[in-house]
Design a protein around this motif. Structure first.
Motif, short mmCIF file in Angstrom:
data_model
loop_
_atom_site.label_atom_id
_atom_site.label_comp_id
_atom_site.label_asym_id
_atom_site.label_seq_id
_atom_site.Cartn_x
_atom_site.Cartn_y
_atom_site.Cartn_z
N PHE A 7 0.96 18.44 -3.68
CA PHE A 7 1.49 18.14 -5.00
C PHE A 7 1.40 19.36 -5.92
O PHE A 7 2.37 19.72 -6.58
CB PHE A 7 0.69 16.98 -5.59
CG PHE A 7 1.25 16.50 -6.88
CD1 PHE A 7 2.16 15.46 -6.89
CD2 PHE A 7 0.88 17.08 -8.07
CE1 PHE A 7 2.69 15.02 -8.08
CE2 PHE A 7 1.41 16.65 -9.26
CZ PHE A 7 2.31 15.61 -9.26
N LEU A 59 9.55 12.55 -3.73
CA LEU A 59 9.12 11.24 -3.24
C LEU A 59 10.25 10.53 -2.50
O LEU A 59 10.02 9.90 -1.46
CB LEU A 59 8.60 10.38 -4.40
CG LEU A 59 7.33 10.91 -5.07
CD1 LEU A 59 6.94 10.05 -6.25
CD2 LEU A 59 6.18 10.98 -4.07
N PRO A 64 -6.22 12.19 0.54
CA PRO A 64 -6.06 12.54 -0.87
C PRO A 64 -6.12 14.06 -1.09
O PRO A 64 -5.34 14.60 -1.88
CB PRO A 64 -7.25 11.85 -1.54
CG PRO A 64 -7.57 10.72 -0.64
CD PRO A 64 -7.29 11.20 0.74
N LYS A 88 0.83 -1.21 0.00
CA LYS A 88 0.00 0.00 0.00
C LYS A 88 0.87 1.26 0.00
O LYS A 88 0.59 2.22 -0.71
CB LYS A 88 -0.90 0.02 1.23
CG LYS A 88 -2.18 -0.78 1.09
CD LYS A 88 -3.05 -0.49 2.31
CE LYS A 88 -4.41 -1.13 2.20
NZ LYS A 88 -5.23 -0.80 3.37
N LEU A 89 1.93 1.25 0.83
CA LEU A 89 2.83 2.41 0.90
C LEU A 89 3.46 2.66 -0.46
O LEU A 89 3.50 3.79 -0.96
CB LEU A 89 3.91 2.19 1.96
CG LEU A 89 3.44 2.19 3.41
CD1 LEU A 89 4.54 1.74 4.34
CD2 LEU A 89 2.97 3.58 3.80
N LEU A 117 2.33 8.88 4.26
CA LEU A 117 2.69 7.48 4.44
C LEU A 117 2.39 7.00 5.87
O LEU A 117 1.87 5.91 6.07
CB LEU A 117 4.18 7.28 4.13
CG LEU A 117 4.59 7.55 2.68
CD1 LEU A 117 6.09 7.39 2.50
CD2 LEU A 117 3.86 6.62 1.73
N VAL A 169 0.99 4.25 -2.82
CA VAL A 169 0.82 5.71 -2.68
C VAL A 169 1.92 6.44 -3.46
O VAL A 169 1.65 7.38 -4.22
CB VAL A 169 0.86 6.13 -1.20
CG1 VAL A 169 0.97 7.63 -1.07
CG2 VAL A 169 -0.38 5.64 -0.49
N LEU A 170 3.17 5.98 -3.28
CA LEU A 170 4.30 6.63 -3.96
C LEU A 170 4.14 6.52 -5.48
O LEU A 170 4.32 7.50 -6.21
CB LEU A 170 5.62 5.98 -3.53
CG LEU A 170 5.98 6.21 -2.06
CD1 LEU A 170 7.17 5.35 -1.67
CD2 LEU A 170 6.29 7.68 -1.82
N LEU A 175 1.48 8.86 -6.84
CA LEU A 175 1.91 10.26 -6.94
C LEU A 175 2.87 10.44 -8.13
O LEU A 175 2.84 11.47 -8.81
CB LEU A 175 2.57 10.70 -5.64
CG LEU A 175 1.59 10.86 -4.47
CD1 LEU A 175 2.33 11.19 -3.19
CD2 LEU A 175 0.57 11.95 -4.78
N LEU A 176 3.70 9.43 -8.39
CA LEU A 176 4.62 9.51 -9.52
C LEU A 176 3.84 9.52 -10.83
O LEU A 176 4.11 10.34 -11.73
CB LEU A 176 5.59 8.33 -9.48
CG LEU A 176 6.84 8.47 -10.33
CD1 LEU A 176 7.67 9.64 -9.84
CD2 LEU A 176 7.66 7.19 -10.29
N LEU A 185 -1.29 6.51 6.31
CA LEU A 185 -1.74 5.27 5.69
C LEU A 185 -1.52 4.11 6.65
O LEU A 185 -2.37 3.25 6.83
CB LEU A 185 -0.97 5.03 4.38
CG LEU A 185 -1.30 3.72 3.67
CD1 LEU A 185 -2.75 3.70 3.25
CD2 LEU A 185 -0.41 3.53 2.46
N TYR A 235 0.83 10.46 -11.18
CA TYR A 235 0.13 11.75 -11.20
C TYR A 235 1.01 12.80 -11.88
O TYR A 235 0.56 13.55 -12.75
CB TYR A 235 -0.18 12.17 -9.75
CG TYR A 235 -1.09 13.36 -9.58
CD1 TYR A 235 -2.07 13.67 -10.50
CD2 TYR A 235 -0.98 14.17 -8.45
CE1 TYR A 235 -2.91 14.75 -10.32
CE2 TYR A 235 -1.81 15.25 -8.25
CZ TYR A 235 -2.77 15.54 -9.19
OH TYR A 235 -3.60 16.62 -9.01
N LEU A 267 -6.12 6.92 -4.32
CA LEU A 267 -5.66 7.16 -2.94
C LEU A 267 -6.76 6.82 -1.93
O LEU A 267 -6.51 6.19 -0.91
CB LEU A 267 -5.21 8.61 -2.77
CG LEU A 267 -3.88 9.00 -3.41
CD1 LEU A 267 -3.57 10.46 -3.16
CD2 LEU A 267 -2.74 8.14 -2.89
#
Lengths: 149, 505
Positions: B402, B419, B395, A74-75, B220, A78-79, A82-83, B223, A85, A105
């Motif tokens: 972002f 990141l 989000p 899951k972590l 993170l 998320v990364l 975003l990349l 989460l 995105y 997300l």
């Protein structure tokens, strides 16, 4: 995993200190009015870091809880989201890209599909209005959509 | 000498700046109220956006300062209602705040916290108004050698007092300073630690760094929390909404004492609200806890850390404005924000950038009043923020962070770096590091090296210049004491106790 995380950190930091020192030694200045030069400060820092990491090696703290299994995925999710995105931000346009990213997300944070989809659309629209109307920020438009029609 | 205040009010009272102060207070309270997001994360997430809005320096600073003080107010919601401190500074708020909420006094507790915060912050703002211009006059006498000694002192006081683990605080600061050395060396033009990557020539960008370090790592961590636990614990009902005058008067000495303690601790470079809350709470407990009610819902135990937190948060502006040395992680972020406007805070701040310095101080007065007026009647409304589920909240935060970065650096490299920094920040936080020393190290590191080299250039390489003046000798001694005393004192105590034990035999 029985080795304390702090020990690993200590080794990593010791390696970093050595690396910084080695890199700093290679800095070469032909001529300068500056008696200290660019080497000394990073060298001093690497010595400090080396001392601190040795202390850490010999007196590590308690090992914390580390994520494993699904959570790691899951972590990373998320990364990766975003990349992606960043990759599609300009080409896809703000609204669709944001809606999709928020959808993914929200799902990662445990929302059911329907709620995630609704929040995707609403957050995208809401933030679009906030950014463009209230803050005067220009956002990439979805030219490919107009080209389709 | 205090002309800056009149000019400051002229700046702060313009409709734009007044509006921004209000907006900042509102946003700050909302952000601070979000469980887990402390003031520093709030500022870090919102700073790039404030920068992209193209506001003038003083307006941007007014907005950020209002968000900062606002989030200190809002941070108490989750501490009192959910027993979840938003940051280290709020830990002591939970000790008596949450028991009060459990007794059905959540509403009065929030009100009392708002009043205590207001009084503490007001004391500290008065303190800034009085002392900052005086300190600036002293600081004009500082040469590079004195500044270098001052920064050594700042790092010493930081590792002595900030965070739960002094060793990790020190390591974090060194790491931050190391990050600051990346890029073209300003003294010689040599490239350091760039590894042939052109994007690194300018160093690691400040905004990329703070968004990665704070926002990404926060996402993170959240989460992880949402994975391991259900969000939204049982929230205590608010009960009656207003705090009674009698209750405030009962705490008046606690509030005033803690406000003063908080201001002094806030002024010390490197020590922020977290230390102030702890010191104020323990002092108050020692002074007035005769019946052993502290920790079980004593109103004085709530008002003391609240007053001290806010006083320290405001006090941290003093070293930032007069010496260019941030008093806390959050002011370090704001210092970085000012540098984006090519304003380097320092002794000349009150003479050369009077509008910025005066405007900021005047806006603190106004913002603080607005916060009280917002927080007293609307506490119930703000508390609703706590019930927003994480899947909706995170989000939205991610998008804010972002877009802020992307507006400034629309390239993949910056996002990639952000990141990577985020993952590092996450790992460091998991290892028990606090992020404030890292950001302080980053902001102070460059200045520290510059001043050291400038001092040695003046003396032609003779290191004697570093401890020549009375000011620098005093600072070196103070720094040495800060490092040695925490080790020495317990040892001396033990020795004395052992001696007295053997005597009594």
């Amino acid at each position: 995993m029985n080795i304390a995380a702090d020990r690993i950190l200590g080794i990593v930091l010791l390696g970093l200190a050595a690396f910084v020192a080695a890199q700093a030694m290679q800095l070469h200045v032909p001529f300068s009015y500056d008696p200290l030069g660019p080497k000394a400060f990073p060298l001093g820092l690497s010595v400090l870091l080396a001392v601190f990491s040795l202390v850490l090696l010999f007196r590590p703290g308690t090992n914390g809880d580390w994520p494993r299994g699904v959570l790691v995925l899951k972590l990373l999710g998320v990364l990766l989201t975003l990349l992606v995105y960043a990759l599609v931000f300009t080409s896809l346009g703000y609204l669709p890209a944001t809606a999709l990213v928020v959808l993914v997300l929200s799902r990662l944070f445990g929302a059911p599909w329907a709620k995630a989809a609704i929040s995707g659309v609403l957050v995208a629209l809401g933030s679009y209005l906030l950014f463009t109307q209230a803050m005067g920020i220009l956002l990439p438009a979805s030219d490919w959509l107009t080209a389709l029609t | 000498m205090w002309d800056f205040l009149a000019q400051g009010f002229a700046v702060a009272l313009t409709p734009l700046n007044l509006g921004l102060a209000f907006l900042g207070a509102l946003i700050g309270t909302l952000f601070g109220a979000l469980p887990g997001i402390g003031p520093i994360n709030g500022i870090a997430i919102l700073m790039p956006l404030a920068y992209t809005m193209g506001l003038p320096a003083e307006s941007s600073l007014i907005l950020l300062a209002a968000i900062y003080t606002g989030s200190e107010y809002g941070g108490r919601m989750s501490s009192i209602l959910l027993n979840v401190p938003g940051d280290a500074g709020a830990v002591f708020t939970t000790l008596d705040g949450n028991p009060l909420a459990k007794q059905g006094l959540a509403g009065p507790a929030l009100g009392l916290s708002a009043v205590s915060s207001f009084i503490g912050a007001t004391l500290a703002i008065l303190g800034i108004t009085l002392f900052a211009p005086l300190l600036a006059r002293v600081a004009v006498m500082f040469g590079p050698a004195e500044f270098f000694a001052l920064m050594v002192f700042a790092f010493a006081s930081m590792s002595a007092m900030m965070g739960k683990d002094p060793l990790k605080t020190a390591i974090g600061a060194v790491l931050g300073v190391l990050v600051a050395t990346i890029g073209v060396d300003s003294g010689t033009g040599v490239l350091r630690f760039t590894f042939g990557i052109p994007e690194l020539y300018d160093g690691i960008d400040f905004i990329v760094l703070i968004i990665g370090l704070f926002a990404i790592s926060e996402i993170l961590l959240m989460l992880e929390h949402s994975h391991t636990s259900d969000d939204g614990g049982a929230m205590a009902p608010l009960g009656r909404v207003m705090v009674r005058l009698k209750e405030v008067l009962f705490c008046k000495w606690a509030i005033l004492r803690s406000g003063l303690i908080g201001f002094v601790i806030g002024v010390l470079p490197g020590t922020g609200a977290s230390v102030a809350g702890a010191v104020a709470y323990t002092t108050e407990k020692r002074l007035s806890d005769q019946k052993g009610t502290f920790g079980k819902g004593d109103m004085r135990g709530l008002s003391a850390p609240e007053s001290a937190n806010n006083a320290a948060a405001v006090g941290a502006f003093v070293p930032m404005l007069t010496l260019g040395i941030p008093g806390s992680g959050t002011t370090a972020v704001m210092l970085g924000a000012l540098m984006l406007y090519n304003i380097t805070p320092g002794p000349t701040m009150f003479t050369e950038h009077t509008a910025v310095a005066g405007g900021l101080i005047a806006s603190l007065y106004l913002g603080n009043l607005m916060l009280l007026l917002l927080n007293l009647p609307l506490a119930g409304l703000f508390a609703r923020v706590l019930t927003i589920p994480r899947w909706l909240l995170v989000p939205a935060i991610a998008i804010l962070a972002f877009v802020g970065v992307f507006q400034l650096h629309s390239n993949l490299y910056a996002i990639f770096l952000m990141l990577i920094v985020g993952v590092m920040g996450y790992l460091l936080r998991k290892l028990g590091f606090s992020l404030a020393p890292i950001i302080l190290g980053y902001v102070l590191g460059g200045l520290m090296e510059q001043n050291l080299r400038r001092a040695l250039a003046i003396s032609g390489g003779d290191s004697g210049i570093l401890w020549q003046s009375g000011i620098s000798i005093g600072l070196w001694i103070a720094a040495a004491m800060l490092i040695v005393l925490p080790w020495l004192l317990p040892w001396l105590w033990r020795k004395r106790n052992a001696a007295s034990c053997s005597l009594s035999k």
